[in-house]
Scaffold this active site. Structure first.
Site, PDB file in Angstrom:
ATOM      1  N   ILE A 155       0.855  -1.179   0.000  1.00 53.13           N
ATOM      2  CA  ILE A 155       0.000   0.000   0.000  1.00 53.13           C
ATOM      3  C   ILE A 155       0.894   1.233   0.000  1.00 53.13           C
ATOM      4  O   ILE A 155       2.068   1.172   0.370  1.00 53.13           O
ATOM      5  CB  ILE A 155      -0.978   0.010   1.190  1.00 53.13           C
ATOM      6  CG1 ILE A 155      -0.247  -0.165   2.515  1.00 53.13           C
ATOM      7  CG2 ILE A 155      -2.032  -1.066   1.026  1.00 53.13           C
ATOM      8  CD1 ILE A 155      -1.168  -0.172   3.728  1.00 53.13           C
ATOM      9  N   ASP A 156       0.345   2.338  -0.419  1.00 50.55           N
ATOM     10  CA  ASP A 156       1.119   3.570  -0.573  1.00 50.55           C
ATOM     11  C   ASP A 156       1.756   4.033   0.734  1.00 50.55           C
ATOM     12  O   ASP A 156       1.268   3.731   1.819  1.00 50.55           O
ATOM     13  CB  ASP A 156       0.204   4.704  -1.055  1.00 50.55           C
ATOM     14  CG  ASP A 156       0.302   4.897  -2.553  1.00 50.55           C
ATOM     15  OD1 ASP A 156       1.089   4.194  -3.189  1.00 50.55           O
ATOM     16  OD2 ASP A 156      -0.435   5.760  -3.070  1.00 50.55           O
ATOM     17  N   LYS A 157       2.800   4.806   0.581  1.00 46.76           N
ATOM     18  CA  LYS A 157       3.490   5.395   1.734  1.00 46.76           C
ATOM     19  C   LYS A 157       2.504   6.090   2.678  1.00 46.76           C
ATOM     20  O   LYS A 157       2.531   5.878   3.886  1.00 46.76           O
ATOM     21  CB  LYS A 157       4.540   6.402   1.258  1.00 46.76           C
ATOM     22  CG  LYS A 157       5.145   7.255   2.368  1.00 46.76           C
ATOM     23  CD  LYS A 157       6.031   8.350   1.805  1.00 46.76           C
ATOM     24  CE  LYS A 157       6.510   9.282   2.922  1.00 46.76           C
ATOM     25  NZ  LYS A 157       7.326  10.403   2.404  1.00 46.76           N
TER      26      LYS A 157
END
Length: 346
Positions: A155-157
């Site tokens: 998942i994104d930062k």
């Protein structure tokens, strides 16, 4: 003529794997499938191929086969494998992990916002991979040449929430196939701009990198660019100029929820990549503008949380389902909005 297709996937909400498809030549003689594939694929050792077969990740005409299976003319072969290890030394770092569940095969963690999943693009330390390299430094699966130890999705930062990490090669292959075949359950909660009209809905549209700005993604007409993507959403709470929604992923393209919600004119709150860090709904009053800016300060990222994760345990076959609470920054911002709207309506 033998046909070959390589569909590499490296996705935000999806998996980290390579997907290959072959159609066997009409003149092909009988040959073990592991030898057939190793002759046609780079970085595919017999041991990697045998591990993929053991996990059920080599399919012939839709059915899984063992590594000693003999290929026949005109058959379609599909194989899903994790990325080969690369010459990139990963430095183990003692970074705290919020572990929700752990056994001999896997671990489920609750990733905080701001933590990069794996090194790259200027982030070579302080990532989840660095933390995993430290935590699992004594496991055979983890070594300093593996840039994605145990990862089967990401998942994104600046997205928070649940991730599953494999601790064995068998678990890694098995979980990768589950993500590839879309049998996992992934539900997110997002705070979006505007009052979403329908209580439930589905967004369908190919997602791919923008042709104008490679740093962001966009929705393309079917058949042009990008990859097929489907997001189902349900309204949880309408809070004046914003709405809390649940998004269920049917596919897992990079930035899929962020792009799909923007596509239907409900950009995620404070999503700077897609314009959500601007005041997109509301009034022109200075007090309102200051209120929104205060919310941006409280929640300095896109309002997106991977709340629910479900999958089948690779060893026991048990259905596993995990839920996590909204992180403090997102919960506080939602509470601020609720208070603001309640006060305004008094």
């Amino acid at each position: 003529m033998e046909e070959f297709e390589n569909d590499n996937e490296e996705l935000e909400e999806g998996v980290l794997y390579e997907h290959f498809k072959f159609t066997v030549d009409a003149g092909q003689s009988s040959l073990r499938i592991d030898k057939f594939l190793s002759n046609r694929m780079e970085n595919a050792s017999r041991s990697r191929l045998q591990a993929a077969a053991d996990a059920g990740n080599i399919l012939v005409d839709g059915k899984s086969v063992r590594s000693n299976y003999k290929v026949k003319p005109n058959q379609e072969i599909v194989i899903v494998m994790d990325y080969p290890r690369r010459e990139l030394k990963i430095i183990a770092e003692d970074i705290p992990l919020n572990i929700v569940y752990e056994d001999d095969d896997l671990m489920v963690i609750n990733k905080p916002p701001g933590l990069v999943v794996h090194p790259g693009h200027g982030n070579y330390s302080g990532t989840l991979v660095n933390a995993l390299a430290w935590y699992f430094k004594d496991l055979p699966l983890f070594n300093s040449q593996d840039p994605r130890p145990g990862l089967v999705h990401r998942i994104d930062k600046d997205t928070s929430g649940l991730m599953v990490v494999a601790k064995t090669e068998q678990a890694k292959n098995n979980l990768a196939l589950q993500f590839f075949e879309k049998t996992t359950e992934r539900r997110y909660q997002a705070l979006v701009w505007g009052s979403v009209k329908e209580d439930e809905g589905t967004v369908t549209g190919n997602v791919g990198r923008s042709l104008k700005n490679r740093q962001v993604f966009t929705v393309f007409p079917d058949g042009d660019y990008g990859k097929h993507a489907v997001t189902h959403y349900k309204v949880l709470r309408r809070i004046g100029y914003v709405t809390l929604v649940e998004c269920r992923l049917e596919t897992g393209r990079t930035h899929q929820i962020r792009v799909h919600m923007k596509h239907i004119n409900h950009t995620l709150f404070n999503d700077s990549n897609y314009g959500g860090d601007q005041i997109l709904r509301g009034t022109t009053f200075s007090k309102y503008k200051q209120f929104v800016q205060n919310c941006f300060t409280i929640l300095p990222r896109q309002a997106l949380h991977a709340k629910t994760l479900g999958f089948t345990h690779p060893s026991t076959g048990e259905k596993m389902l995990f839920n996590s609470e909204l992180p403090e920054d997102m919960a506080t911002a939602i509470e601020k909005w609720e208070n603001y709207i309640a006060t305004r309506n008094e």
